[in-house]
Structures are given as structure tokens and as C-alpha cells.
Write an enzyme that holds these catalytic residues in place. Structure first.
Site, PDB file in Angstrom:
ATOM      1  N   GLU A  79       2.248  24.148 -44.645  1.00  0.00           N
ATOM      2  CA  GLU A  79       3.370  23.320 -44.192  1.00  0.00           C
ATOM      3  C   GLU A  79       4.622  24.185 -44.301  1.00  0.00           C
ATOM      4  OE1 GLU A  79       3.220  20.392 -42.894  1.00  0.00           O
ATOM      5  OE2 GLU A  79       1.270  19.578 -43.493  1.00  0.00           O
ATOM      6  N   HIS A  86       1.497  24.059 -39.912  1.00  0.00           N
ATOM      7  CA  HIS A  86       2.190  22.818 -39.578  1.00  0.00           C
ATOM      8  C   HIS A  86       3.626  22.882 -40.100  1.00  0.00           C
ATOM      9  CE1 HIS A  86      -1.630  20.516 -38.672  1.00  0.00           C
ATOM     10  NE2 HIS A  86      -2.107  21.572 -39.315  1.00  0.00           N
ATOM     11  N   HIS A 118       0.364  19.330 -34.115  1.00  0.00           N
ATOM     12  CA  HIS A 118       1.298  18.223 -33.902  1.00  0.00           C
ATOM     13  C   HIS A 118       2.427  18.686 -32.979  1.00  0.00           C
ATOM     14  CE1 HIS A 118      -0.322  16.606 -37.934  1.00  0.00           C
ATOM     15  NE2 HIS A 118      -0.883  15.938 -36.925  1.00  0.00           N
ATOM     16  N   ARG A 178       4.273  13.241 -31.387  1.00  0.00           N
ATOM     17  CA  ARG A 178       3.422  13.895 -32.383  1.00  0.00           C
ATOM     18  C   ARG A 178       1.990  14.166 -31.898  1.00  0.00           C
ATOM     19  NH1 ARG A 178       2.284  13.812 -38.146  1.00  0.00           N
ATOM     20  NH2 ARG A 178       0.134  13.175 -38.575  1.00  0.00           N
ATOM     21  N   GLU A 183       6.096  19.823 -33.977  1.00  0.00           N
ATOM     22  CA  GLU A 183       6.253  20.839 -35.009  1.00  0.00           C
ATOM     23  C   GLU A 183       6.402  22.219 -34.364  1.00  0.00           C
ATOM     24  OE1 GLU A 183       3.042  20.183 -37.778  1.00  0.00           O
ATOM     25  OE2 GLU A 183       3.640  18.101 -38.101  1.00  0.00           O
TER      26      GLU A 183
END
Length: 452
Positions: free
Chosen positions: A385, A310, A183, A241, A186
Site C-alpha cells: 500500500e 496499491h 483498483h 474503483r 489508485e
């Protein structure tokens, strides 16, 4: 006079590019909204669709549920009205980020010269031209351990490279595949892959576990997959994104992490090309996805683990995103991930959640690379994440790059220790076994002599 006029024109062009061509976010706010009832959650879903709001958490309106935090960027033009509507509906909210533009990095003005590997700063965000240059220098200066390979190309025909890191061997080696930058916005994900390569090169000779891993495992590291989107976040729209595929005059971009053949586009993804979670026209419709699928299909029988990085949320997620049914290797995966989060907490006292994707995040999604990896037979598949929990969201300040990368590196190394313990030949174990065999042989010989 002519020179003066040309100078004024040039200055005007530069000012125009900086102030007009880039999407600006002055006055935009990120609100933390917590609907308490089903009616309030439904109202938030409808408002999100009506105003085309940029959801930060969850990734799609399907994940808006009672009792679950919603992080959403609201443009200045709608901020006051949004707050009034929330108050009318008695939906609790707080201001998470007061002015998004103030958190937008001004780093683009700092990157005007080529830099060497010796002076490369791993605690700042780098534009793509510097990352390309960094990859080339890593390849040249560490050719004994690292090989830069061509993965494929992006929609806008930029090359995607990955590193193969490991000692040459006559034996067939296992593979651990790692990727960053799915993405575009990020940025800390992209920073981590660079940091991790640096750490591998700096510590592999002094760390016996890592030394053993690199003898028997090749690390395939993709520092950034969504190169077009990443460049776009530096030049046009910081909070973009998706990739940059053009579907029609009003629709651009596919969410690459909804584009894999794992219950593709059945839940938590959209067939609307204007959506942030647009899944594409079919599984692996995008050249970036195709390139990754092609690589994995060639080596999938050798792949021991797949790690994709991510932000944000501070979680290590296991498959699946589309069902609560655990994967067949769920218990083993939980053991490795639980060890990792424990070590992460020791590093900077930072809490990371761990568990199946749909259960930890509390909403369903389909088409992710992590689920796809599991479904084609890769035993250990994790989605990391990284920081944070929402204070800064996708605008994580540069001063948090170092601690984020340190704790994440600790987690990955802990997983390597687990793999080393469970699946790799260990020289120390081999020596011990040999000594035990010799001792047993001696005992048997003595027994034979004494009894005959």
C-alpha cells in the site's frame, strides 16, 4: 454563417463533455472520523449504508471499529448535515480534504500528442493510450531483455499485456510476478510499475545483484490490470474503483481484489453489486481475474514471489486478510519485508508498517490476490500500500510520484537481494567455494606426503 453555427455547436459539445459527462466533486469533503465507542462505530456503519458514502479507509463498513480512523468522502449535499450528526453523537472528526475537486488532476488536457520513449515523463500520471504506446516502445527498444506478452482481455474487450523481463537462459528460471492497477482510482500504483520497468532497464548492467537475479529469474510485470476502470477514471469518474462489468441496469463493476478464490466473499466483501467491495458472482468471475489465474496456474511451481501494488496507507501486508492465523512461511516473509521497510525509511525517512493484513489494517477481508497466491503455494506474497496516510488519499499529487516510486523501488530491490541471498546461485559464492575446495585439496595432499 453556417460555419459559425457549426463552430458554436462543436464548442457546446466539447463544453458539455467536460462539464456534464464527468462526475464532478466540487465541495465534496473527505472527513477523518474516529468513533470512540461501539455505539459510535455502529452509528457510522449505519450512516455509511444509508447515505451510500464512499469509504476510503477502511474499504468496507465492516472495518469501522472504535478507535480506528475512518476516511470518508461526503458529497457537498450532505457535508453540513454530516457534521451536525457527528457533533450530536459526539464523534470526533477533522476535515482531511476541504474540496475534492481541487485535487482532481487536470492532466487529461496535457496529453494531446503521441510521445516517444526518450521524452516519456515518469513523474506524471498517464492515460491508457499513452501507457499502451509506452509498452510497445519498451518492447521494441529493449527486446534483448524484455518481451511484451498478451495476458488476456478486459470486460470491455481491451487487451491486457505484461512484460517478461530477464535474460534468456537454457536453465529453468524462477519467476517473480508483479502487478499494478487493480483498483482504478489508485493512479500512483500504475505510475510505480512504469517507473520500476524504467529503473530495471537503466540499472541492470551496473547492479551485480540485479544482474544475477535477471539471469536466474524472470520478472513478470503487469503494468495495469483494471484497464477499463482506469480509463473510466480519466473520462468519467475520477474516484471509480472497480472494473466495468455490467450486472444490471443499476449495478456496474466488481472489485477485482475481492474476486479470487481465497475464502471468497466470506468477510470484508459484499454480494451487493452496488457496493465498492462487490466480490462478483463467483471466484474469478471477471475476465481480468480469469486471465491472471490462468497465467499463474501454468507457472505457479516456478513462482518465488508475488508483489501487488496499491494505495494508500503506507504498508507492506502479508497474508492473511480473513484470519489472524499466520501463513506457514510468515517468519521468512517478515524477515524480507522488515529489511525492505528499513531501507525505505533510509530513502525518504517515510514510515511503512509491516505485518499480516488483518492485524495491520485491523479489519478482515477475503478474496484478495495476495491471500490466493499464498494458498496456491507461492512462498512470498506481499501487498504494497503506497503513499500516503490520508492527507491526499487517492488524489496523491504528481510531485509525490518520484519519491513514492524511489522508496518503493528500494523496497523491492531489497527483497530481490534477500531472494538472491537465500535462493539463487551466486557467482561470487561459487568462486569462493571453488578456492576453498582447492585449498582443502592442497592441505590433504601435503598431509598425505608428510605422513607416508
Amino acid at each position: 454563417m453556417t460555419l459559425f453555427r457549426w463552430s458554436i455547436c462543436l464548442l457546446a459539445i466539447l463544453v458539455y463533455e467536460v462539464t456534464c459527462l464527468k462526475v464532478q466533486y466540487e465541495g465534496d469533503q473527505v472527513l477523518k472520523i474516529t468513533p470512540k465507542t461501539s455505539n459510535q462505530a455502529q452509528y457510522m456503519k449505519e450512516l455509511t449504508h444509508e447515505w451510500l458514502l464512499d469509504l476510503w479507509k477502511p474499504e468496507s463498513s465492516e472495518g469501522i471499529n472504535p478507535g480506528r480512523e475512518v476516511h470518508v468522502r461526503v458529497p457537498l449535499s450532505h457535508v453540513q448535515l454530516m457534521k451536525e450528526k457527528l457533533q450530536e453523537q459526539q464523534i470526533p472528526f477533522k476535515i482531511m480534504i476541504n474540496d475534492v475537486q481541487k485535487l482532481i488532476s487536470y492532466a487529461t488536457t496535457k496529453h494531446l500528442q503521441r510521445i516517444s520513449l526518450e521524452t516519456y515523463d515518469y513523474t506524471i500520471y498517464h492515460p491508457m493510450n499513452e501507457i499502451y504506446h509506452w509498452m510497445e516502445e519498451i518492447n521494441e527498444k529493449h527486446s534483448d531483455l524484455v518481451t511484451k506478452r498478451y495476458l488476456g482481455h478486459t470486460y470491455e474487450h481491451r487487451p491486457i499485456y505484461y512484460f517478461k523481463v530477464g535474460w534468456p537462459s537454457d536453465k529453468k528460471k524462477k519467476v517473480i510476478l508483479m502487478d499494478c492497477g487493480f483498483h482504478a482510482r489508485e493512479w500512483v500504483s500504475v505510475a510505480f510499475c512504469q517507473w520500476f520497468v524504467k529503473e530495471i532497464l537503466a540499472t541492470h548492467k551496473d547492479d551485480p545483484v540485479l544482474t544475477n537475479v535477471l539471469k536466474q529469474v524472470d520478472l513478470y510485470i503487469i503494468p495495469i490490470l483494471n484497464i477499463d476502470g482506469y480509463i473510466y477514471t480519466w473520462t468519467k469518474e475520477r474516484l471509480w474503483r472497480k472494473n466495468r462489468a455490467i450486472y444490471n441496469e443499476t449495478c456496474t463493476g466488481v472489485d477485482l481484489n475481492r474476486n479470487f478464490d481465497a475464502h471468497w466473499c466470506t468477510i470484508g466483501a459484499s454480494r451487493d453489486c452496488s457496493s465498492n467491495t462487490f466480490c462478483g458472482s463467483e471466484p474469478a468471475s471477471e475476465p481480468e481475474t480469469k486471465a491472471m489465474v490462468s497465467l499463474v496456474e501454468k507457472i505457479k511451481s516456478d513462482i518465488l514471489g508475488y508483489l501487488t501494488f496499491h494505495s494508500y496507507g503506507q504498508m507492506i501486508l502479508l497474508p492473511y486478510g480473513y484470519t489472524t492465523t499466520p501463513s506457514k512461511d510468515h517468519d521468512a516473509m517478515m524477515e524480507a519485508a522488515s529489511r525492505a521497510v528499513s531501507k525505505m525509511k533510509e530513502k525518504h525517512n517515510n514510515e511503512y508498517a509491516v505485518g499480516s493484513s488483518c492485524l495491520v489494517i485491523n479489519y478482515f477481508d477475503s478474496g484478495s490476490s495476495g491471500d490466493w497466491a499464498t494458498e496456491i503455494g507461492i512462498k512470498y506474497s506481499y501487498t504494497f500500500e503506497l503513499r500516503d496516510n490520508g492527507t491526499y488519499g487517492f488524489q496523491l499529487p504528481e510531485e509525490q510520484i518520484k519519491p513514492t516510486c524511489e522508496e518503493t523501488t528500494t523496497a523491492v530491490m531489497t527483497m530481490f537481494e534477500y531472494f538472491n541471498e537465500k535462493y539463487l546461485e551466486n557467482s561470487a559464492v561459487s568462486v569462493t567455494s571453488m578456492k576453498l575446495n582447492v585449498l582443502l585439496s592442497c592441505i590433504l595432499c601435503m598431509y598425505y606426503v608428510l605422513t607416508h
